[in-house]
Design a protein around this motif. Structure first.
Motif, short mmCIF file in Angstrom:
data_model
loop_
_atom_site.label_atom_id
_atom_site.label_comp_id
_atom_site.label_asym_id
_atom_site.label_seq_id
_atom_site.Cartn_x
_atom_site.Cartn_y
_atom_site.Cartn_z
N THR A 104 25.27 74.00 31.23
CA THR A 104 25.13 72.70 30.71
C THR A 104 26.15 72.38 29.66
OG1 THR A 104 22.73 73.06 31.10
CG2 THR A 104 23.14 71.31 29.43
N CYS A 160 20.71 67.28 48.32
CA CYS A 160 20.73 67.78 47.18
C CYS A 160 19.47 67.32 46.11
CB CYS A 160 21.97 67.51 46.20
SG CYS A 160 22.41 65.94 46.40
N CYS A 164 15.93 69.47 45.11
CA CYS A 164 15.88 69.78 43.71
C CYS A 164 14.59 69.61 43.20
CB CYS A 164 16.84 68.97 42.96
SG CYS A 164 16.49 69.00 41.24
N SER A 188 16.99 65.52 41.23
CA SER A 188 18.16 65.19 40.40
C SER A 188 19.20 64.91 41.50
CB SER A 188 18.64 66.30 39.51
OG SER A 188 19.79 66.19 38.95
N SER A 248 22.26 65.39 40.47
CA SER A 248 23.49 65.62 39.80
C SER A 248 24.71 66.27 40.70
CB SER A 248 23.25 66.80 38.98
OG SER A 248 22.36 66.29 37.80
N CYS A 255 19.21 67.86 35.67
CA CYS A 255 19.51 69.06 36.21
C CYS A 255 18.95 70.25 35.44
CB CYS A 255 20.96 69.21 36.47
SG CYS A 255 21.53 70.80 37.06
N ASN A 313 19.57 73.37 36.71
CA ASN A 313 20.36 74.37 37.11
C ASN A 313 19.94 75.63 38.04
OD1 ASN A 313 22.64 73.47 35.84
ND2 ASN A 313 22.03 74.49 33.90
N CYS A 341 20.17 72.77 45.13
CA CYS A 341 21.02 71.90 45.76
C CYS A 341 22.26 72.57 46.47
CB CYS A 341 21.49 70.68 44.57
SG CYS A 341 22.47 71.82 43.18
N ILE A 367 27.85 74.05 42.60
CA ILE A 367 27.26 73.67 41.36
C ILE A 367 28.17 73.86 40.38
CG2 ILE A 367 24.92 73.85 41.90
CD1 ILE A 367 25.00 76.57 40.34
N ILE A 425 28.78 70.66 38.80
CA ILE A 425 28.00 69.98 38.01
C ILE A 425 28.52 70.90 36.44
CG2 ILE A 425 25.45 70.09 37.05
CD1 ILE A 425 24.64 70.38 39.90
#
Lengths: 230, 658, 256
Positions: free
Chosen positions: A181, C170, C174, C178, C180, C219, C221, C225, C235, C238
């Protein structure tokens, strides 16, 4: 930028930053607790505890810590609820564990379990300690003795063990996820972060579990064997 | 009406510059009050809508898909040609022009093709600026590869997804204009008629595919960018929704249809596996760089390919065309495969397939790799291991796609391939300005008859779509609209709109009221079979005459026995399909008529009566060096107009790849 | 490859339009060849329904070669069904066996309302692109393509992100619905190229704002997705999206 911390990514940033701070807190907490397993452990532990409980800088940081915990909890619960609302009609057949790990999907649940544990944990140690400092004797309580006492109850021990297991799963996802993140989970550092995260999520909760278990089974020296030097 | 192709005067290489210097333009303030309708959002439509929006016109863009990004340009694999000469291998605008004219078997208009070659380089610049991630060399420069029918490396590509990347680039430019308010996007809308006022195209009737409601839209000009009509064959490499409806409605409103019989049958597609087949999948032409095509020497040989020894294999392309071998142009390769299968040498369960074999390439690359590593006497296993790795790197995604569809591992057994309908060179007749025979009605991209003559070279379709949209129409449309600045937007309660909408509604009501027994799909399949068998790779006068009768009968059957479930209101995919198939049936008849009229073989059109003694296509330049432009009169009645093709620069010769 | 035929039971979501309540209907199809694609099996079912005078099942599909991104079925709990990196149209019936029951649902997300049966409205994706998923360059602005060398690894990475087909798997996979991965693929595609640099900051901020406005979730994580993406979009994009967002936010760039 006004929405920086309130957009979907912004909220996650808050989770990530507070999460990483809490990981930092766990390192300190775990370090001090693990002192009891060392030779002359009671003294080491008590001195460290005294330092943490009385040092003005630490006490100031403590306020930040609580703010972080509360933010992490409130934001986490709100995110869980909000995210849930993004799929008003669910699937008849859910994918199960085919595409993601159960614990990564259960951070809200694991977090709530940890929260319940935390309430109990704080009321065991932190609350009586601070009460004694400010409204009671003016001194800290003997935490080692308190632990010895609290961990006589097998149900309490069990709850602690379960709380720490929840923490382990929470960390197993939360650790790397926080770095992802925060944009730091780059291909170069990804293996390191993932490895470190996994090790951390196993070792730290194990040490925490070791304490109630050790007290319960009487593997540690009794509090009465230690007489403060001052 | 006689055809005026409006080719500018002057030397060929100067025509476009002179045109641009002299054409009329619209000042920015006036552009804001001029409305343009764009039908279709593939490479041609999206690039046109975006570019016109940037200029300041008020654009309305329509597509039947849920998003402009789904247009079938997205499926183009190989690449896009441009005369950049980045490889220093002698490419030039002239050479690209010449190759395209020759590849088209001398049936395209010189001036248009030259313009295409001129703007080709700008396309690459524009796409790179938009962020299209073309393949690059380690030095950071753009990479090129070679493609069929040319001797230079001028094809730019993005792995096997060039069309996708180019379309996404145009789509993003389009969405940017949507965000800026210059373009209004109407997705899930199908254009069902052109509205003409005083002889000029002034709008359309479109059906909102979600609500089923008919809508009237005004435009000072209408651009048809709706792609090709390969789905008239039912089975093709086109998308399921690709249709001729917009172009056909325009045709019935007076736009002539040019060279409808020119169809490109692509040689390397995955063969039909059964009656359930809904579409055919292309395996990129680039595979022929390394694959060898063969059939058994024995008829009806049922042995597995790996059991057939080398000397019992017939590498028929290498045998017939030693100079070009497996890299002959598409039309030649397709016909050769059909000839072998018709003669009983086909392979697989259907016997309608030939092998595309990479075994030799594996050994060749494997040996090279081993020797790179200093291993000069490698074992067969080592050679195979390294050779497979090279083949995998070059064609891995295509091999995976083949494996998914067929369930066979192409690394172990040769691929089975067969020709399939891929592209239609024919389309609405347009002049140099891309205007059809209806004033104010334009046609861009594959939908027009355009630049490819009787056969399109690989990697040229993307080039043409983007050339038309980015670099041609912004000039030529201005030249027309400059005279229209005093025309106020016409309210859509004008009688012409009312009448057009009524016609469309009547037709829909009629279709829904038939309530027969046959599904739209089953009739479409039958149309496809007639077209494939009699107006496909080999055509004869007798077959075409039969086909015309059969199609007319099928049309009657359709209009008396088709069953469309559901209602007019709301979404009804069967109704959408029925309207498209009704148009395909009419088009099929015209294609057969055009093919019957053209008593010569050229490019993708092969009349069996017109071949050389050794079975090659025989052109007839004396009688057929013209564009056949068909004017619609009434049901099943057309008038043929001819646009003579004057070759001022290129001297037509019989194509030979031997 | 051995071919075989199978009889199947299908449980399919039917819903007349966005306003109406939907429900599952059960159908049986017979003699389905293992060589068919999943959508060809649906064609067979639809022909069957038409012959019974019923309305066929509406679903999005177009190119049927895995690139247009139109097809969108949630099959037995997985977006695009059981095969890895495969769209619904490229899923073949070899993946199933005689007697199987297959449950087919539309994408489920607040931002993807059902239009009819298995067809959903994904125009939210277009609006996210409108918010900044482009490089602002008008036709004719461009310089010579090779005036801007781009390192091969950057170009390749950008391309890998740009292969997204916008199908929405995705979002469908999710747990937070999301977008994302979709958004990050576009941000990464353009952020990795020098051409995209000028608008880098406003692009990410505006696109994220639009994604939130459309009603997609955040998201967390889980990686679902990436696992379900038919094009294998990573990812790691992301990660890049987050980094771009932080960079843009901290530098005080003003959105819109």
């Amino acid at each position: 930028m006004k929405n920086f911390l309130t957009s979907s990514i912004g909220k996650k940033l808050v989770m990530g930053i507070t999460g990483v701070s809490l990981i930092g807190f766990l390192v300190v907490h775990c370090y001090i607790n693990s002192l009891i397993f060392l030779p002359d452990g009671i003294r080491r532990f008590t001195e460290a505890g005294h330092f943490m409980g009385t040092n003005p800088i630490i006490r100031t940081l403590e306020i930040g810590l609580f703010a972080g915990i509360i933010l992490h909890i409130v934001q986490g619960l709100m995110l869980t609820v909000q995210n849930k609302s993004k799929r008003p009609v669910g699937y008849n057949v859910s994918p199960g564990n085919k595409s993601s790990k159960w614990y990564s999907r259960s951070m809200g649940l694991l977090g709530t379990l940890i929260l319940l544990f935390l309430v109990m944990h704080i009321s065991h140690f932190w609350v009586p300690n601070r009460y004694s400092q400010h409204f009671g004797s003016g001194y800290e309580i003997n935490l080692y003795e308190k632990m010895e006492m609290v961990f006589q109850d097998p149900i309490v021990v069990l709850v602690y063990v379960l709380g720490c297991i929840s923490l382990a799963w929470h960390l197993l996802h939360g650790f790397w996820s926080a770095f992802q993140t925060l944009g730091l989970y780059t291909p170069r550092y990804a293996p390191l972060i993932k490895g470190l995260g996994t090790a951390f999520s196993i070792i730290v909760p194990l040490i925490f579990i070791a304490m109630p278990v050790a007290f319960y089974f009487g593997w540690l020296p009794p509090a009465s064997s230690y007489v403060p030097s001052h | 009406m006689s055809l005026n192709s409006k080719i500018p005067a002057g030397e060929l290489s100067q025509k476009w510059s002179l045109y641009k210097n002299n054409c009329k333009i619209v000042n920015p303030a006036n552009k804001r009050s001029l409305e343009v309708i764009v039908i279709g959002t593939g490479l041609a439509g999206a690039s046109a809508a975006a570019s016109l929006g940037e200029l300041g016109y008020k654009v309305k863009a329509f597509c039947f898909q849920d998003s402009p990004r789904r247009a079938h340009s997205i499926a183009a694999q190989g690449g896009i040609n441009a005369a950049k000469n980045y490889q220093n291998d002698g490419d030039s605008v002239y050479r690209l022009f010449y190759d395209t004219i020759k590849g088209g078997d001398y049936r395209a208009r010189e001036s248009n093709v030259h313009r295409l070659a001129e703007v080709s380089a700008n396309i690459i610049d524009q796409c790179v600026a938009q962020g299209v991630p073309f393949a690059r060399e380690y030095g950071g420069m753009l990479s090129n590869r070679s493609f069929g029918g040319t001797q230079v490396q001028r094809t730019f590509y993005a792995a096997g997804q060039t069309g996708q990347q180019l379309l996404i680039g145009a789509y993003q430019a389009l969405e940017r204009q949507v965000a800026l308010g210059n373009v209004t996007m109407y997705s899930r809308h199908e254009m069902l008629d052109i509205v003409k006022i005083d002889g000029k195209a002034r709008g359309i009737i479109a059906r909102n595919l979600i609500t089923g409601k008919l809508e009237r839209h005004f435009g000072h000009a209408v651009l048809i960018c709706s792609g090709g009509y390969g789905n008239v064959f039912y089975l093709s490499t086109n998308a399921m929704g690709s249709n001729v409806t917009a172009a056909w409605k325009a045709h019935k409103q007076g736009a002539y249809f040019g060279n409808p019989c020119y169809t490109q049958i692509h040689p390397t597609c995955i063969p039909v596996s059964g009656d359930h087949q809904s579409k055919l999948t292309l395996m990129s032409e680039s595979l022929r760089n390394d694959g060898r095509i063969w059939v058994p020497k024995k008829q009806n040989d049922n042995r597995k390919p790996n059991e057939i020894p080398e000397d019992e294999r017939d590498y028929y392309l290498e045998r017939r065309y030693p100079a070009f071998g497996n890299l002959v142009p598409r039309d030649v390769a397709s016909r050769a495969a059909k000839e072998r299968c018709d003669a009983g040498y086909g392979v697989g369960t259907s016997k309608q397939a030939v092998y595309l074999d990479f075994a030799a390439a594996v050994i060749r690359y494997g040996t090279i790799e081993c020797s790179k590593q200093g291993n000069h006497s490698p074992s067969a296993e080592e050679v195979r291991k390294y050779g497979l790795a090279v083949v995998k790197e070059k064609y891995g995604n295509l091999f995976d796609m083949y494996a998914k569809i067929t369930g066979e591992d192409p690394y172990e057994v040769p691929m089975r391939i067969y020709p399939a309908v891929h592209y239609t060179m024919g389309g609405l007749w347009v002049d140099y300005e891309l205007m059809t025979t209806v004033e104010g009605l334009y046609c861009l991209g594959e939908a027009n008859f355009s630049d490819h003559g009787a056969n399109r070279l690989g990697a040229s379709a993307l080039m043409q779509g983007l050339a038309d949209g980015y670099f041609v129409i912004p000039y030529t449309l201005g030249n027309y609209l400059a005279d229209d600045i005093r025309t106020k937007a016409i309210p859509t309660d004008h009688p012409a709109f009312v009448e057009a909408e009524k016609q469309v509604a009547d037709r829909i009501n009629k279709l829904m009221s038939i309530k027969g027994k046959q599904s739209v799909e089953s009739i479409h399949k039958r149309l496809g079979l007639i077209m494939w068998n009699k107006c496909g790779m080999g055509r004869t006068a007798q077959g075409l005459q039969e086909a015309i009768v059969e199609i007319q009968a099928l049309k009657k059957e359709f209009w008396s026995d088709v069953f469309i479930p559901g209602t007019i209101e709301g979404m009804n995919n069967e109704l959408d399909k029925a309207q498209r198939v009704a148009d395909f049936i009419e088009l099929g008849e015209l294609m057969c008529k055009d093919a019957l009229n053209r008593e010569e073989s050229c490019g993708g059109h092969f009349r069996e009566e017109s071949q050389t003694p050794d079975g090659e296509a025989q052109r007839n330049d004396e009688e057929f060096m013209y564009v056949a432009a068909w004017e619609y009169n009434s049901d099943s009645k057309w008038t043929l107009h001819k646009e003579a093709l004057n070759y001022e620069v290129v001297k037509p010769s019989q194509r030979s790849y031997k | 490859m051995e071919h075989y035929n199978m009889n199947l039971t299908l449980k399919v979501w039917r819903q007349q339009n966005a306003q109406s309540q939907g429900a599952f209907e059960t159908y049986s199809v017979k003699e389905i060849s293992s060589e068919m694609s999943f959508l060809e099996m649906f064609d067979v079912l639809n022909e069957q329904l038409i012959h019974e005078g019923k309305e066929p099942i509406t679903f999005d599909h177009d190119c049927r070669e895995g690139i247009c991104g139109a097809c969108s079925m949630h099959i037995n709990g997985q977006a695009h069904g059981p095969w890895h990196e495969t769209t619904t149209c490229q899923l073949h019936m070899r993946a199933f066996k005689d007697g199987d029951t297959i449950v087919v649902e539309p994408w489920r997300a607040a931002a993807f309302p059902v239009i009819k049966d298995l067809m959903v409205d994904r125009t939210a994706f277009d609006r996210i692109i409108q918010a900044g998923g482009y490089i602002s360059v008008n036709t004719g602005n461009a310089q010579d393509a090779n005036n801007l060398p781009i390192a091969k690894d950057k170009a390749d990475e950008s391309f890998a992100a740009a292969t997204c087909i916008g199908c929405g798997a995705c979002v469908a996979s999710c747990k937070n619905a999301s977008a994302s991965l979709f958004l990050s693929a576009k941000v990464a595609h353009l952020a990795l190229l020098p051409q995209g640099d000028a608008e880098r900051k406003t692009r990410v901020l505006n696109m994220v704002e639009q994604m939130d406005k459309e009603g997609f979730g955040a998201c967390t994580n889980t990686g679902a997705c990436e696992a379900e993406c038919p094009k294998g979009i990573s990812i790691m994009n992301i990660r890049r999206l987050n980094a771009e967002y932080i960079r843009a936010g901290l530098s005080g760039s003003i959105a819109k």
